[in-house]
Design a protein around this motif. Structure first.
Motif, PDB file in Angstrom:
ATOM      1  N   ARG A 188     -10.086  -3.954 -12.120  1.00 11.25           N
ATOM      2  CA  ARG A 188      -9.683  -4.482 -10.813  1.00 11.25           C
ATOM      3  C   ARG A 188      -8.547  -5.505 -10.903  1.00 11.25           C
ATOM      4  N   THR A 189      -8.618  -6.406 -11.861  1.00 10.71           N
ATOM      5  CA  THR A 189      -7.585  -7.436 -11.962  1.00 10.71           C
ATOM      6  C   THR A 189      -6.222  -6.812 -12.239  1.00 10.71           C
ATOM      7  N   THR A 190      -6.182  -5.872 -13.166  1.00  5.76           N
ATOM      8  CA  THR A 190      -4.930  -5.182 -13.479  1.00  5.76           C
ATOM      9  C   THR A 190      -4.404  -4.439 -12.261  1.00  5.76           C
TER      10      THR A 190
ATOM     11  N   GLY B 151       0.783  -1.236   0.000  1.00  5.66           N
ATOM     12  CA  GLY B 151       0.000   0.000   0.000  1.00  5.66           C
ATOM     13  C   GLY B 151       0.811   1.279   0.000  1.00  5.66           C
ATOM     14  N   ASN B 152       2.105   1.201   0.352  1.00  2.60           N
ATOM     15  CA  ASN B 152       2.957   2.399   0.308  1.00  2.60           C
ATOM     16  C   ASN B 152       3.341   2.772  -1.121  1.00  2.60           C
ATOM     17  N   ILE B 153       3.171   1.825  -2.059  1.00  3.52           N
ATOM     18  CA  ILE B 153       3.526   2.061  -3.457  1.00  3.52           C
ATOM     19  C   ILE B 153       2.283   2.075  -4.345  1.00  3.52           C
ATOM     20  N   PHE B 154       1.457   1.036  -4.214  1.00  3.51           N
ATOM     21  CA  PHE B 154       0.221   0.965  -5.005  1.00  3.51           C
ATOM     22  C   PHE B 154      -0.762   0.028  -4.325  1.00  3.51           C
ATOM     23  N   ARG B 155      -1.999   0.481  -4.238  1.00  4.16           N
ATOM     24  CA  ARG B 155      -3.047  -0.339  -3.628  1.00  4.16           C
ATOM     25  C   ARG B 155      -4.109  -0.641  -4.685  1.00  4.16           C
TER      26      ARG B 155
ATOM     27  N   GLY C  18      -6.790   1.801  -6.921  1.00  4.32           N
ATOM     28  CA  GLY C  18      -6.716   1.912  -8.370  1.00  4.32           C
ATOM     29  C   GLY C  18      -8.030   1.535  -9.027  1.00  4.32           C
ATOM     30  N   SER C  19      -8.658   0.483  -8.497  1.00  2.00           N
ATOM     31  CA  SER C  19      -9.948   0.038  -9.019  1.00  2.00           C
ATOM     32  C   SER C  19     -11.016   1.100  -8.801  1.00  2.00           C
ATOM     33  N   ALA C  20     -10.976   1.735  -7.623  1.00  2.00           N
ATOM     34  CA  ALA C  20     -11.970   2.765  -7.309  1.00  2.00           C
ATOM     35  C   ALA C  20     -11.844   3.970  -8.234  1.00  2.00           C
TER      36      ALA C  20
END
Length: 241
Positions: free
Chosen positions: A74-76, A59-63, A67-69
């Motif tokens: 979502r899968t990507t 989560g410090n880099i990418f969550r 991203g989906s929201a």
């Protein structure tokens, strides 16, 4: 738990920490002094002879959920989050090996140039050789969190407990940051965690731990010596069992 620091309560444990724990006071990314501090906490427990697995969030880099929201598929987004956990695992490996602790990063997504692919028997052998094993890339599947990955790997490695390092020293009946009258549980059941939405881990992780009777110990990663202290029968924490 025994109070003898030379006789730790567990001989093989899973340490689950969030990616945010590696940020320090920054709002994003890795804070090397914080990574080193956590590595030293692991070193003190490793020196007791305890076999240690780790799972670190991304989560410090990418969550993936964020991203989906924001409109990403979502899968990507989840796969991008898995790759972030590999970056964190490599950072922790570097910090641990600087302290002289042999460490292996094992990824659920094969990337042979940087880490090993997940093979259960090989991972168990690393633990038997007293190497720290960091499991990266979650379960290798979208829609599963690193909490679920940590519980899955803990079961596969036959860990005796899952240590969930957080910013608070246990599980409370309400948010202790917002409520001065929040009460910390000494112990709480899996069913109560699910029924009261206490937010220890996601529901699938709690259910998996319950089915296999693996206790979850929630403690503060910000408290120096907290990880070692609990294994020595001291410290403040909540046991989910």
């Amino acid at each position: 738990m025994p109070a003898d620091p030379k006789n730790p309560a567990y001989s093989r444990v899973m340490l689950k920490i969030s990616g945010e724990a590696l940020m320090g006071d920054q709002g994003f990314g890795l804070h090397p002094p914080t990574v080193e501090r956590i590595a030293k906490e692991v070193q003190t427990v490793h020196s007791l002879g305890v076999e240690i697995c780790m799972v670190i969030g991304g989560g410090n880099i990418f969550r993936g959920l964020q991203g989906s929201a924001q409109g990403m598929e979502r899968t990507t987004a989840d796969y991008m989050g898995m790759l972030a956990t590999v970056m964190n695992a490599l950072a922790m490996q570097g910090a641990l090996e600087k302290l002289g602790i042999h460490t292996r990063v094992i990824s659920a997504i094969p990337m042979d140039q940087v880490c090993e692919p997940y093979i259960r028997r090989r991972a168990v052998r690393h633990l038997e050789k007293k190497r720290v094993v960091i499991f990266a890339a979650g379960t290798g599947n979208p829609y599963f969190t690193t909490d679920t990955a940590a519980t899955l790997r803990a079961n596969e490695m036959r860990c005796q407990a899952i240590f969930k390092g957080t910013k608070v020293d246990g599980v409370y009946d309400k948010d202790p940051v917002k409520h001065d009258d929040a009460v910390r549980y000494e112990t709480v059941s899996y069913d109560d965690v699910l029924a009261q939405h206490l937010g220890v881990m996601d529901a699938s992780a709690i259910a998996l731990a319950r089915e296999n009777d693996v206790p979850i110990i929630v403690f503060s990663l910000d408290e120096p010596g907290g990880f070692q202290g609990i294994l020595s029968g001291q410290g403040t924490y909540t046991k989910v069992c």
